[in-house]
Design a protein around this motif. Structure first.
Motif, short mmCIF file in Angstrom:
data_model
loop_
_atom_site.label_atom_id
_atom_site.label_comp_id
_atom_site.label_asym_id
_atom_site.label_seq_id
_atom_site.Cartn_x
_atom_site.Cartn_y
_atom_site.Cartn_z
N ALA A 98 181.37 -38.39 76.53
CA ALA A 98 181.98 -39.67 76.88
C ALA A 98 182.09 -39.84 78.40
O ALA A 98 181.78 -40.91 78.94
N LEU A 122 180.35 -42.74 80.53
CA LEU A 122 181.12 -43.68 81.34
C LEU A 122 180.79 -43.58 82.83
O LEU A 122 180.83 -44.59 83.54
N GLY A 145 174.14 -39.86 78.47
CA GLY A 145 174.77 -40.86 79.33
C GLY A 145 173.77 -41.83 79.91
O GLY A 145 174.00 -43.05 79.91
N TRP A 200 177.22 -49.53 75.93
CA TRP A 200 177.57 -48.46 76.86
C TRP A 200 179.08 -48.21 76.87
O TRP A 200 179.53 -47.07 76.69
N LEU A 201 179.86 -49.25 77.06
CA LEU A 201 181.30 -49.10 77.17
C LEU A 201 181.92 -48.73 75.83
O LEU A 201 182.80 -47.86 75.76
N GLY A 236 181.09 -45.03 75.10
CA GLY A 236 181.82 -44.14 76.00
C GLY A 236 183.31 -44.10 75.70
O GLY A 236 183.90 -43.02 75.55
N LEU A 237 183.92 -45.26 75.57
CA LEU A 237 185.36 -45.29 75.29
C LEU A 237 185.67 -44.78 73.90
O LEU A 237 186.67 -44.08 73.69
#
Length: 174
Positions: free
Chosen positions: A34, A38, A87, A98-99, A102-103
Motif C-alpha cells: 500500500a 501510494l 506500485g 490507484w487511490l 492503495g488506501l
C-alpha cells in the motif's frame, strides 16, 4: 547503529503470541505494498524504471536492511522491488483505481495488525519506537526463515532476548 539482533529482539518483545505473528504475515505485506502504491505518484519513467517517492523510500530501506544483514537484506530488496512493481502498475491507472487500491490495502492491513495486537494484549512496537515501522517487514521475513528452519542462530538470539512464542490465554487491552 543497532544490530540485526537488537532490532529483531526489540520488535519480537511486542510479538510473542503466534496469532499476532500470523496476522503480521498478512497485515505487514498489505501495508508495505500500500505504501509503495501510494508513494508511486508522482512518478515518471526513466530508462524503463518508474522513479517516484516510493523508489527512494525502498532504496533507503533496502540499504538499511543490507547494512543489518546481507542475506535478509537481499530478500528484503527483492520484496521491495516487487512492491515497487505493483506500485508502478497501479500508479499509471486512473486516480480512483490507484487511490482506492492503495488506501484499501493500507486500511485492511492495519485492521489486521490491530486484531493481532488484541490477541497479543500489547500495543504495536512502533508506538514506543518508530523504527518498528521499518523493522516490521524484516521481522516477517525473519519469522518465515525461522519457520523454514533457516537462520537458527538468529532465532536463538532473538528468543534469548524476547522469549519463546506462545499463545496468550488472557487478552489484556493494549
Amino acid at each position: 547503529m543497532k544490530t540485526l539482533i537488537d532490532h529483531l529482539g526489540q520488535y519480537a518483545e511486542y510479538h510473542r503470541d503466534r496469532r499476532n505473528i500470523a496476522s503480521h504475515f498478512i497485515g505487514i505485506p498489505l501495508i508495505v505494498v500500500a505504501v509503495a502504491v501510494l508513494l508511486s505518484r508522482p512518478g515518471f519513467e526513466v530508462l524503463g524504471l518508474w522513479l517516484s517517492p516510493a523508489a527512494f523510500v525502498a532504496l533507503a530501506s533496502a540499504l538499511f536492511y543490507l547494512r543489518l544483514d546481507r542475506r535478509f537484506g537481499l530478500v528484503m530488496a527483492a520484496l521491495l522491488g516487487l512492491s515497487l512493481w505493483a506500485g508502478a502498475a497501479l500508479a499509471v491507472q486512473g486516480a480512483g483505481t490507484w487511490l482506492g487500491a492503495g488506501l484499501g490495502m493500507f486500511v485492511v492491513g492495519w485492521v489486521i495488525q490491530f486484531v493481532g495486537h488484541y490477541y497479543e494484549g500489547r500495543k504495536p512496537a512502533f508506538v514506543d519506537d518508530l523504527m518498528g515501522l521499518v523493522v516490521g517487514p524484516l521481522f516477517v521475513v525473519a519469522e518465515l526463515a525461522f519457520m523454514l528452519g533457516l537462520r537458527k542462530e538468529v532465532e536463538r538470539a532473538v528468543e534469548e532476548r524476547a522469549g519463546p512464542t506462545r499463545i496468550r490465554t488472557n487478552k489484556a487491552a493494549f
